[in-house]
Each structure stands twice: as structure tokens, then as C-alpha cells.
Design a protein around this motif. Structure first.
Motif, PDB file in Angstrom:
ATOM      1  N   HIS A 233       0.812  -1.297   0.046  1.00 32.25           N
ATOM      2  CA  HIS A 233      -0.028  -0.124   0.052  1.00 32.25           C
ATOM      3  C   HIS A 233       0.822   1.196   0.126  1.00 32.25           C
ATOM      4  CE1 HIS A 233       0.456  -0.691   4.483  1.00 32.25           C
ATOM      5  NE2 HIS A 233       0.688   0.585   4.459  1.00 32.25           N
ATOM      6  N   VAL A 247      -2.874  -2.824  -3.233  1.00 31.92           N
ATOM      7  CA  VAL A 247      -3.017  -3.830  -4.112  1.00 31.92           C
ATOM      8  C   VAL A 247      -2.710  -5.197  -3.352  1.00 31.92           C
ATOM      9  CG1 VAL A 247      -2.400  -2.493  -6.130  1.00 31.92           C
ATOM     10  CG2 VAL A 247      -0.679  -3.585  -4.836  1.00 31.92           C
ATOM     11  N   SER A 249      -2.297  -9.774  -3.962  1.00 34.13           N
ATOM     12  CA  SER A 249      -2.191 -11.077  -4.716  1.00 34.13           C
ATOM     13  C   SER A 249      -2.495 -12.181  -3.876  1.00 34.13           C
ATOM     14  CB  SER A 249      -1.054 -10.907  -5.494  1.00 34.13           C
ATOM     15  OG  SER A 249      -0.824 -12.261  -6.177  1.00 34.13           O
ATOM     16  N   PHE A 267      -4.400 -10.778  -8.842  1.00 35.67           N
ATOM     17  CA  PHE A 267      -3.877  -9.381  -8.570  1.00 35.67           C
ATOM     18  C   PHE A 267      -5.133  -8.468  -8.774  1.00 35.67           C
ATOM     19  CE2 PHE A 267      -2.237  -5.118 -10.056  1.00 35.67           C
ATOM     20  CZ  PHE A 267      -1.235  -4.842  -9.143  1.00 35.67           C
ATOM     21  N   ASP A 268      -5.219  -7.312  -7.867  1.00 36.24           N
ATOM     22  CA  ASP A 268      -6.399  -6.489  -7.855  1.00 36.24           C
ATOM     23  C   ASP A 268      -6.013  -5.663  -7.017  1.00 36.24           C
ATOM     24  OD1 ASP A 268      -8.912  -5.629  -8.672  1.00 36.24           O
ATOM     25  OD2 ASP A 268      -9.342  -7.523  -9.515  1.00 36.24           O
ATOM     26  N   PHE A 269      -6.838  -4.377  -7.004  1.00 38.91           N
ATOM     27  CA  PHE A 269      -6.957  -3.546  -6.024  1.00 38.91           C
ATOM     28  C   PHE A 269      -7.823  -3.918  -5.012  1.00 38.91           C
ATOM     29  CE2 PHE A 269      -5.291  -0.905  -9.371  1.00 38.91           C
ATOM     30  CZ  PHE A 269      -4.314   0.175  -8.761  1.00 38.91           C
ATOM     31  N   LEU A 343      -7.042  -7.840 -11.848  1.00 41.26           N
ATOM     32  CA  LEU A 343      -8.095  -6.688 -12.288  1.00 41.26           C
ATOM     33  C   LEU A 343      -9.403  -6.599 -12.628  1.00 41.26           C
ATOM     34  CD1 LEU A 343      -5.187  -4.196 -13.660  1.00 41.26           C
ATOM     35  CD2 LEU A 343      -6.046  -4.432 -11.243  1.00 41.26           C
TER      36      LEU A 343
END
Length: 588
Positions: A233, A247, A249, A267-269, A343
Motif C-alpha cells: 500500500h 493492491v 495478490s 492481482f487486484d486493487f 484487475l
């Protein structure tokens, strides 16, 4: 009573230069002054300090302190007290209790600059919460803890929070306050005045889960899965404004049948929000918009789901207000669905989650009271009765605090609304009480007693209680049974053999409240249906060892065995379940 530092010696004796330098250095370390300052004759008053007074200063109540009870503790700049889960044993009390203030530096009476006193070993930052540990069952409301945020200097580096967005490092604006080798990443000024700054942080968790006779014999005979979590972060902070992005994972290998939704998200916010932040004496107002975590109370109904591999967040708007000892959190959000790709996390289809959570002082000394209303709208809710559109309003209150060596945490919730065409009426009552014993290893004896309603069948109001968005490990890290249509008794004993270690021994006995309803998992999904069968589900014995290996490293080992009862035997489950999990967490 007084003495002269490095100035007294026997008549006629001539101390060696090396011995004199060594004694000066030892005394400097003991008093927190520079060795140069101590080399000159200086006199300080020495007053005796009783051991009892030190104990009371560090642990005023000599009792178990639930994480959430610390909302009322005025803790300069230590940040928001995390909230997700945990019956809190003595280790948690030491960890989250406000650390004693470091004494002022000893002055050099001959003009040399005063040295900053080192933090004594017993005043250093208490250990942080271990992910998914037993201590996660008691946590403060998010709004309640905001009173502790600010620019004052803490007595020691503050612990990492369960909600990382609630950490506050503005005290590092003064470079002299840096005490951790990674503090250089926590406050990076962008201007000459240092009021605008960047901050970075992150974590990785490596976890192994092993099962024998998964699903009481209905699953594979053995299962070993490796789960990896990576989170990073960044924060931009300025007067009246803050932007925060995180983010994630989550990876999983080895689970039979492939990873679950809570195991994998490539993987993503995880979070991305902006705050308008107004601070005045006795007042704090935050208006937050974007993707963020929510956590309230003991994590029974709303938590960031720390135990599983992938945490939970929400998209929406929150208004967080603190006026002295009264704290409120109002929000309108949509739950974020966990999708395993890159995402691609979006909203849970058609769901809305909104509510208000208020924390006020309790009429009981040393306690606080939560009062809340939470509304969940789910177009496709599934229970043993069937699938239908659910509109559920949860009205609840929680009383928690400590009185002497006794701690308590009692919560009651009434749920109403509609499930399809049927009226909805459900409820739960939960308690977690404990007592600290004045014995070696600092033991805490605790007992949880909980009950949640189940459905009584067609023709009656729908009665299955929903825990909404609960913590991921409700009755233990094996997470075999969820908090719906159940009653349980859960005694536990927490010991602290040595300061970095805590050991929790527990035994939970589980049954069904309504014989017309079945068994549910932790997310609230129906698993085993056997209307009219036996009430007794089974019992589980477990042990958890937690270690804090410095500020940045945590290690946990937990083992357990779930002994099946008549209900599981009648449902065709033929085996007891053995479980072992261990994980290593690194944070910065």
C-alpha cells in the motif's frame, strides 16, 4: 537520596582509564544519557519504586483487555485500534493496551545536549495481532478508535494495525522520533515544511493448511494446501486530505478441487479511496469515498476476513465522526466480489450494504456500549429453505469492558425483514467472558457461550440467522462450521510462558438450535441438511501457539481435532477431522 555519577571512589585509589570508561558506558545505558554527560560529576535524586506500583502502572486493571475496549484509551498517535476478531488473552492485553509513556530524557546539568531516553524493554511496542489468531475475536469499532489518531509522538513505534489504512505516522515528521529501521518509508516529506508526505507499507503471509478426512470423511483422506498472500500500500497525506491505495495478490496451490473464492485472487486493487479529514480539539470528521475495508465490534458481523487468504473490502462512502467519547460510523456500500483473475474484482451482483455504528461510554465503569443498525439487500440469498431475494435489517448492541481481573463482551442482535415472500425474524446472543489469574504464566480463563436462531420450517417466519460478513475463522482456523443455526460452549485457557509467546488451549462443543434447519459454513452457505436429526453436531479440541519475532515478524502454529457427533454420523460423515495450520507473516 542522591549520588554522584562517576565521581565517588575510595580514598587513595586510582581507577584505570578502561574500567572508568566501561563503568561510564554501563551507567549511560541504564539512565538513557550520553556517556560524555555522565563522565562529568552530576547529581540526580533517586527515589525507590515499588514493584506493585510498576505493575499497576503497566496493567491498571490486572485484567484481560479486549481490543475494542481500548477505543476510550487516549493513545497519542498510535493510530486506529484494529478490529477483526479475537478472545483476547493476556498477550492481546499487553499488545493493545496503551504503552506507558517514556520518561523524559535525563538533563546534562553542565550544558551538554540531553540524550533521548531509550525505550525500556517492558515499554516497547506491544506485539501486533497475528492473522487469524485466537486474539482476533475482540476488536474496537473503527470510529471509536479514531480518537487516538494524531500527530503526537507515541511512547514506542506503534503496532501494525489489522486495518493498515488506519495507521498514522505523522509523528515521524520529526526525524528524531524515528526508532525503527523502516521508519524512513513511513513518512517521506514532499515539501520543506513536511506537511505533505508519502508513506509505504506491505506484508506477505505464507500459510500451510493440512487436513485429514476433510469434510468428516466426505472429502479426500488428506489435503495439503499452500496459500500465499502479498499486499502493498501507498498513502499520500496532506492537511485535510488523504489518498490511500492497496493492491493484493492471493495464490493457492494443492487444495483438492482447486482454490475457493477466498483462496485466490491473482492481482487486484484491494483498497483505493480518498479522505476529507477535519481535526479539531475534541472533534474528528472523516468523509471517505472509494474502495475500503470495514470492521466493527468483535468481527461477528462485519470484518475484513483476515483468516482466509483473500481479504474483503467494500465500494462506497463512509462518514466517520468522533466527538470526545462518542463515535459514529455511517456508510453506504456495495460488497466487492473476489474474482481470481487480474484487475477483475467488481461488485457482488445487486447487493447493497449500509448502516450506522455508534459507540458510547457505558454506565458500567471501565466499559463501552455499541449500538448499531445494519441493512443488507441480496437478490439471490441461499439457505436450506431455498433461494430468494433477502432484505435483512440487523439491530444490535454490544456491552464490553473490564472490571478488575474480569473482562466481558456480550452482544445481542435481532434481525428482521423479508426472505422472498416470507417475513424474516432471526436473532443471536453471544458472550465472551474471562478472568486473569495471578499465577505463573499469566493465565486467562475464558468462556464463550453463543446461540443463533435457525429456520423452523415452512409456514413460519424465516428464522435462519445470518452473520452478514463475518471473520473467516469463527470457531477455529479449520472453519468447518459457520455461525448460523447453532449453539455452543467454548472454554479456553491462554498462557504466556515467556514474553514473545502465547499458548491458547480451547474446546468448543457445537449443536443445532433448530432441528428443522441444517448446518452452514462460515460464509453462511448451506452445507448439510438433515431435518429432524440429532441436535449434537460435535466437538473440537485445539491448541494455538503464537510468537512475535520482533515488530515485523509473526509466526503461528495451530492444531485441532473435530470429533463428529450424532448429527454428522446420521448425515453419512464417517470420520473425525484432524487439522494443522502454520503461517509466517512479514510486515513493514
Amino acid at each position: 537520596m542522591s549520588f554522584q555519577a562517576c565521581g565517588a571512589r575510595r580514598p587513595g585509589s586510582r581507577p584505570r582509564a578502561g574500567a572508568r570508561a566501561a563503568s561510564t558506558a554501563v551507567l549511560a545505558v541504564a539512565l538513557g544519557a550520553s556517556s560524555d554527560a555522565l563522565a562529568r560529576p552530576t547529581t540526580w535524586p533517586i527515589e525507590p519504586v515499588l514493584a506493585d506500583s510498576l505493575s499497576k502502572a503497566r496493567y491498571p486493571a490486572l485484567g484481560h483487555v479486549p481490543t475494542d475496549s481500548l477505543a476510550s484509551t487516549q493513545r497519542p498517535a498510535s493510530g486506529h485500534v484494529p478490529t477483526d476478531s479475537l478472545s483476547v488473552g493476556p498477550a492481546l492485553a499487553r499488545r493493545d493496551a496503551a504503552p506507558p509513556q517514556v520518561s523524559a530524557p535525563v538533563p546534562d546539568l553542565r550544558g551538554a545536549p540531553a540524550a533521548r531516553a531509550p525505550v525500556p524493554a517492558d515499554m516497547r511496542r506491544p506485539p501486533a495481532l497475528k492473522p487469524g489468531s485466537p486474539a482476533q475475536s475482540a476488536g474496537a469499532t473503527e470510529a471509536a478508535a479514531l480518537a487516538g489518531r494524531g500527530e503526537g509522538r507515541p511512547a514506542a513505534p506503534p503496532p501494525y494495525r489489522l486495518l493498515r489504512a488506519d495507521e498514522d505516522y505523522r509523528y515521524l515528521r520529526d526525524r528524531g522520533h524515528r526508532a525503527d529501521f523502516l521508519d524512513v518509508l513511513k513518512y517521506i516529506p514532499l515539501g520543506p515544511r513536511g506537511r505533505v508526505a508519502l508513506s509505504f507499507g506491505g506484508e506477505t503471509r505464507q500459510r500451510l493448511d493440512w487436513f485429514r478426512n476433510l469434510d468428516w470423511g466426505a472429502g479426500p483422506p488428506r489435503s495439503l494446501s499452500w496459500m500465499q498472500r502479498y499486499m502493498f500500500h501507498a498513502e499520500l497525506r496532506a492537511p485535510y486530505f488523504r489518498a490511500f491505495a492497496q493492491v493484493k495478490s492471493g495464490l493457492e496451490t494443492g487444495r483438492p478441487g482447486g482454490p475457493r473464492a477466498i483462496d485466490r485472487d491473482d492481482f487486484d486493487f484491494h483498497q483505493a479511496f480518498a479522505d476529507f479529514d477535519l481535526e479539531r480539539p475534541g472533534l474528528r470528521l472523516i468523509v471517505r469515498a472509494g474502495r475500503h475495508e470495514l470492521a466493527f465490534g468483535s468481527g461477528r458481523l462485519v470484518s475484513p476476513r483476515e483468516g482466509p487468504n483473500v481479504r474483503r473490502s467494500f465500494d462506497g462512502v463512509s462518514v466517520i465522526l468522533s466527538v470526545r467519547r462518542v463515535h459514529a460510523h455511517l456508510f453506504v456500500t456495495r460488497p466487492v466480489a473476489t474474482v481470481p483473475g487480474v484487475l477483475d474484482d467488481g461488485w457482488e451482483r445487486g447487493q447493497w450494504f449500509a448502516g450506522a455504528y455508534l459507540t458510547v461510554p457505558s454506565p458500567l465503569r471501565g466499559g463501552q456500549v455499541d449500538v448499531y443498525a445494519l441493512y443488507l439487500d441480496r437478490p439471490e440469498a441461499e439457505y436450506h429453505r431455498g433461494r430468494a431475494h433477502e432484505r435483512r435489517l440487523s439491530l444490535g448492541t454490544r456491552w464490553f469492558g473490564a472490571a478488575g481481573r474480569l473482562d466481558y463482551n456480550v452482544e445481542a442482535v435481532l434481525q428482521t425483514g423479508r426472505f422472498g415472500a416470507a417475513p424474516l425474524l432471526a436473532w443471536t446472543v453471544a458472550s465472551d467472558t474471562g478472568v486473569r489469574l495471578l499465577l505463573p504464566w499469566d493465565p486467562r480463563l475464558g468462556l464463550r457461550l453463543d446461540v443463533a436462531s435457525g429456520d423452523r420450517g415452512p409456514g413460519r417466519p424465516f428464522g435462519t440467522f445470518s452473520a452478514l460478513f463475518p471473520k473467516g475463522s469463527y470457531f477455529g482456523e479449520d472453519a468447518l462450521v459457520g455461525p448460523a443455526n447453532f449453539l455452543d460452549a467454548h472454554p479456553m485457557l491462554t498462557l504466556t510462558p515467556v514474553e514473545p509467546l502465547s499458548l491458547t488451549l480451547d474446546w468448543v462443543v457445537l449443536g443445532r438450535y433448530s432441528l428443522a434447519d441444517g448446518l452452514y459454513n462460515v460464509p453462511g452457505e448451506p452445507t448439510i441438511a438433515d431435518p429432524g436429526g440429532a441436535r449434537f453436531v460435535g466437538h473440537r479440541a485445539g491448541a494455538t501457539l503464537e510468537a512475535e519475532l520482533g515488530r515485523h515478524v509473526g509466526f503461528v502454529v495451530t492444531v485441532g481435532r473435530f470429533f463428529r457427533g450424532p448429527f454428522l454420523a446420521q448425515a453419512g460423515r464417517t470420520r473425525d477431522v484432524d487439522f494443522l495450520a502454520t503461517w509466517l507473516t512479514l510486515k513493514f
